[in-house]
Write an enzyme that holds these catalytic residues in place. Structure first.
Site, mmCIF file in Angstrom:
data_model
loop_
_atom_site.group_PDB
_atom_site.id
_atom_site.type_symbol
_atom_site.label_atom_id
_atom_site.label_comp_id
_atom_site.label_asym_id
_atom_site.label_seq_id
_atom_site.Cartn_x
_atom_site.Cartn_y
_atom_site.Cartn_z
ATOM 1 N N ASN A 9 -44.390 22.372 0.410
ATOM 2 C CA ASN A 9 -45.758 22.523 0.911
ATOM 3 C C ASN A 9 -46.345 21.116 1.047
ATOM 4 O OD1 ASN A 9 -48.427 23.027 1.410
ATOM 5 N ND2 ASN A 9 -48.838 24.040 -0.561
ATOM 6 N N TRP A 10 -46.434 20.662 2.278
ATOM 7 C CA TRP A 10 -46.888 19.278 2.507
ATOM 8 C C TRP A 10 -48.397 19.139 2.359
ATOM 9 C CZ3 TRP A 10 -43.810 17.068 7.329
ATOM 10 C CH2 TRP A 10 -42.444 17.171 7.073
ATOM 11 N N LYS A 11 -49.085 20.272 2.251
ATOM 12 C CA LYS A 11 -50.560 20.277 2.142
ATOM 13 C C LYS A 11 -51.157 19.445 3.286
ATOM 14 C CE LYS A 11 -50.055 21.340 -2.700
ATOM 15 N NZ LYS A 11 -50.617 21.364 -4.037
ATOM 16 N N HIS A 94 -52.682 30.420 -1.296
ATOM 17 C CA HIS A 94 -52.492 29.265 -2.175
ATOM 18 C C HIS A 94 -53.769 29.056 -2.992
ATOM 19 C CE1 HIS A 94 -51.862 25.186 -3.602
ATOM 20 N NE2 HIS A 94 -50.574 25.393 -3.384
ATOM 21 N N GLU A 96 -55.372 26.525 -3.678
ATOM 22 C CA GLU A 96 -56.347 25.633 -3.036
ATOM 23 C C GLU A 96 -57.159 26.390 -1.981
ATOM 24 O OE1 GLU A 96 -53.457 22.607 -2.136
ATOM 25 O OE2 GLU A 96 -53.260 22.261 -4.292
ATOM 26 N N GLU A 166 -47.605 30.128 -9.076
ATOM 27 C CA GLU A 166 -48.045 28.746 -9.237
ATOM 28 C C GLU A 166 -49.230 28.691 -10.200
ATOM 29 O OE1 GLU A 166 -46.782 26.169 -5.635
ATOM 30 O OE2 GLU A 166 -48.746 27.020 -5.201
ATOM 31 N N GLY A 172 -50.100 19.671 -9.272
ATOM 32 C CA GLY A 172 -50.544 18.299 -9.050
ATOM 33 C C GLY A 172 -50.977 17.581 -10.316
ATOM 34 N N SER A 212 -45.772 21.069 -10.108
ATOM 35 C CA SER A 212 -45.144 19.860 -10.632
ATOM 36 C C SER A 212 -43.623 19.960 -10.765
ATOM 37 C CB SER A 212 -45.772 19.452 -11.975
ATOM 38 O OG SER A 212 -47.151 19.166 -11.811
ATOM 39 N N GLY A 233 -44.915 20.702 -4.072
ATOM 40 C CA GLY A 233 -45.986 19.956 -3.415
ATOM 41 C C GLY A 233 -45.628 18.485 -3.301
HETATM 42 P P1 13P Z 1 -47.220 20.029 -6.910
HETATM 43 O O1 13P Z 1 -45.733 20.199 -6.797
HETATM 44 O O2 13P Z 1 -47.730 18.752 -6.307
HETATM 45 O O3 13P Z 1 -47.704 20.258 -8.307
HETATM 46 O O4 13P Z 1 -47.880 21.189 -5.995
HETATM 47 C C1 13P Z 1 -47.465 22.494 -6.167
HETATM 48 C C2 13P Z 1 -48.035 23.311 -5.084
HETATM 49 O O5 13P Z 1 -49.233 23.545 -5.038
HETATM 50 C C3 13P Z 1 -47.126 23.807 -4.038
HETATM 51 O O6 13P Z 1 -47.737 24.762 -3.246
#
Ligand code: 13P
Length: 248
Positions: A9-11, A94, A96, A166, A172, A212, A233
């Site tokens: 997930n590149w966000k 997600h 977020e 998640e 993150g 993470s 992420g």
């Molecule tokens: P991280 O791997 O940066 O913790 O993010 C996880 C995530 O939200 C994937 O969708």
């Protein structure tokens, strides 16, 4: 036998130019991997990434979509537009999207239903906050998210989808759930799917862990019996992603 699925997930990262560089660094090593590999860039970058991935078996996912096909929905992305781009997967719900953009389980449910109707496979994200975990109510919280997001979704559809657990406190933050914590919740999710649907559906649906994930912890997490992959992420934006995919 469930095939592992590792999705990046590149966000809201990587311009088209940057994305092309990243894809060129990753694609050779990831093509033909044992796991199914999915890149989920920004929707604006999807067609460029898809072009770069030609000739590989790496799949493409979007990070969100709306549940209507067209109309006066300023700023939204239609499922038909994603389909036309050749997107295979779409991340829905997600944390977020839930926390920053106020998406409810009811809204996410409409998107999940629409994704199936459009033949795009949803990666449905669920997970609890630190507060919920400290209160000991994480299983009922995640169960409620799943039940509400799967209203009207049929067993044959659930078999094909991906559920990503998640925990918000591990996203993150550098703080990963222990492999036991991740396995326990993924097992609870599988048991819930068995209760809501049937044994066959529960043993077929793929459940990822996200939060993470990095090369140092991937092997242990991915060796857990109820964890069928990872939603990655930060580490998906660099060569670390190769090591995560190869940790299987
Ligand atoms: P991280 O791997 O940066 O913790 O993010 C996880 C995530 O939200 C994937 O969708």
């Amino acid at each position: 036998m469930r095939q592992m699925i590792i999705a990046g997930n590149w966000k809201m990262n990587k311009t088209i130019t940057e994305a092309k560089v990243l894809v060129s660094e990753l694609k050779e090593e990831l093509n033909g991997a044992e796991a199914e590999v999915v890149f989920c860039p920004s929707t604006l970058v999807v067609s460029s990434v898809k072009e770069e991935l030609k000739g590989t078996d790496i799949k493409i996912g979007a990070q969100n979509m709306y549940f209507e096909e067209s109309g006066a929905f300023t700023g939204e992305t239609s499922p038909l537009m994603l389909k036309d781009l050749g997107v295979n997967y779409v991340i829905l719900g997600h944390s977020e999207r839930r926390n920053i953009f106020g998406e409810s389980n009811e809204l996410i449910n409409k998107k999940v239903v629409k994704a199936f109707e459009t033949e795009i496979t949803p990666i449905l994200c669920v997970g609890e906050s630190l507060e919920v975990r400290k209160s000991g109510k994480e299983v009922s919280f995640v169960s409620e998210q799943i039940e509400k997001c799967l209203v009207e979704v049929k067993d044959e559809q659930v078999k094909n989808m991906v559920i990503a657990y998640e925990p918000i406190w591990a996203i993150g933050t550098g703080e990963t759930a222990t492999s036991e914590q991740a396995e326990d919740m993924c097992k609870e999710i599988r048991n819930l799917i068995e209760k809501l649907y049937n044994t066959d559906t529960a043993s077929t649906v793929r459940i990822q862990y996200g939060g993470s994930v990095k090369p140092a912890n991937a092997k242990e997490i991915l060796s857990m019996p109820n964890i069928d992959g990872a939603l990655v992420g930060g580490a998906a934006l660099k060569k670390d992603f190769i090591d995560i995919v190869k940790a299987i």
